[in-house]
Design an enzyme around this catalytic site. Sequence first.
Site, PDB file in Angstrom:
ATOM      1  N   GLU A  31      -6.553   4.563   8.164  1.00  0.00           N
ATOM      2  CA  GLU A  31      -6.533   6.061   7.742  1.00  0.00           C
ATOM      3  C   GLU A  31      -7.724   6.399   7.144  1.00  0.00           C
ATOM      4  OE1 GLU A  31      -2.730   5.585   5.619  1.00  0.00           O
ATOM      5  OE2 GLU A  31      -1.787   4.969   7.318  1.00  0.00           O
TER       6      GLU A  31
ATOM      7  N   GLU B 260      -5.099  -4.910  10.613  1.00  0.00           N
ATOM      8  CA  GLU B 260      -4.104  -4.033  11.066  1.00  0.00           C
ATOM      9  C   GLU B 260      -4.428  -3.269  12.216  1.00  0.00           C
ATOM     10  OE1 GLU B 260      -2.231  -2.842   6.851  1.00  0.00           O
ATOM     11  OE2 GLU B 260      -3.832  -1.622   7.203  1.00  0.00           O
TER      12      GLU B 260
ATOM     13  N   ASN C 288       0.784  -1.099  -0.085  1.00  0.00           N
ATOM     14  CA  ASN C 288      -0.030  -0.028  -0.031  1.00  0.00           C
ATOM     15  C   ASN C 288       0.856   1.188   0.069  1.00  0.00           C
ATOM     16  OD1 ASN C 288      -1.761   2.211   0.420  1.00  0.00           O
ATOM     17  ND2 ASN C 288      -2.362   1.302   2.532  1.00  0.00           N
TER      18      ASN C 288
ATOM     19  N   GLY D  57       2.692   2.181  10.826  1.00  0.00           N
ATOM     20  CA  GLY D  57       3.588   3.375  10.548  1.00  0.00           C
ATOM     21  C   GLY D  57       4.485   3.703  11.696  1.00  0.00           C
TER      22      GLY D  57
ATOM     23  N   HIS E  97      -9.153   1.019   5.107  1.00  0.00           N
ATOM     24  CA  HIS E  97      -7.987   1.240   5.736  1.00  0.00           C
ATOM     25  C   HIS E  97      -8.389   2.289   6.966  1.00  0.00           C
ATOM     26  CE1 HIS E  97      -3.913   2.422   6.575  1.00  0.00           C
ATOM     27  NE2 HIS E  97      -3.311   1.251   6.241  1.00  0.00           N
TER      28      HIS E  97
ATOM     29  N   SER F 149       3.713  -2.353  10.309  1.00  0.00           N
ATOM     30  CA  SER F 149       5.062  -2.328  10.513  1.00  0.00           C
ATOM     31  C   SER F 149       5.967  -3.722  10.203  1.00  0.00           C
ATOM     32  CB  SER F 149       5.573  -1.854  11.720  1.00  0.00           C
ATOM     33  OG  SER F 149       5.198  -0.419  11.938  1.00  0.00           O
TER      34      SER F 149
END
Length: 249
Positions: A96, A166, A9, A172, A94, A212
Site C-alpha cells: 500500500e 505479500e 498490521n 485484503g 508494504h 488474507s
Amino acid sequence: MRKNIVAGNWKMNNDLPQTESLLQDLKKHVIPENVSVMVAPAFTNLFQAFEYLRETPIEVIAQNMHQSKKGAFTGEVSAQMLKSVGVNTVIIGHSERRAYFNETNAILAEKVSAALDSDMQVIFCFGEELNDRKQGEHLEVVNAQLEQGLFHIEESQMKNVILAYEPVWAIGTGETASPDQAQEIHKYVREHVKRAYNTAIAENISILYGGSVKPANAQEIFAKPDVDGGLIGGAALKAEDFMAIVNAF
Ligand code: PGA
C-alpha cells in the site's frame, strides 16, 4: 534457528479508545513461547500501546517511517521518534505504501538503511501484482524488489531483517496464495538470500507470508517449511482471530 513471527498490521484502523479495547482483548490471551507476536497500531497510538503492553511479550511496531533523520518533512515520522516511544521494529515497503504513496525501490532502500542504522529491526515487504503473476513474471518482480530495496545492506545488518512476502492480489481480497504458492516463493527467496549473502543468513532469516491469512488457513500456510509466520491485516483487528492465527503453529 529462525523465529516464528505473527505481526498484526492494523493499517489506518482504530482510534485511541478502539486501540485500547483491542489491546485489552489481546492481553486476555496467553502468548505461546514459540511465537514472537507484534502489533502495528497507527502512529498516534504507538506510545499508549507500548505502555499498555509493557508487561506482555507483545511487541509494538510501526507501519512506516521516513528515511531522513529529521527536518522539513511535514507529516513524517523518523526512526528516532519511533524509538523514543518504545518502537524498535518498523514495516517497510508494504504494497500500500508502494502503490498509494509512490514508494519506489530506491526510496525503500533508503528507508531500510535509515532504520537499520538506527538499530531498528525491519520487516521488509515485497510481492507481485496479479498481472505479474499472470504473465509469469512474479519471480523477476520479487527479485527486483529485493535486489533494489534490500540487498544493498551489509551482511551484519541482515540479522535485523524479517522478510514478508505479500502478493498484492491476496491483500485484503479474501484471496490467499495457496500454501504451495507461498512455499514456492519463500523457498526461492531463501535461495536468493543465500546467493546474495550466505547459507547461515538464509537459514536464519524469518520469511512471513501476508495476504488474507485467517484462522481457517493459517495452520496450513505456517506448516510449510519456508513459511515462518504471517503479516496479518484484516484478521488482526479481532483479538480472537489474531490469537487463533498466533496459535496456528
Ligand atoms: P490482509 O492484509 O491480511 O487484510 O490481506 C495483509 C497485509 O496487508 O499486511
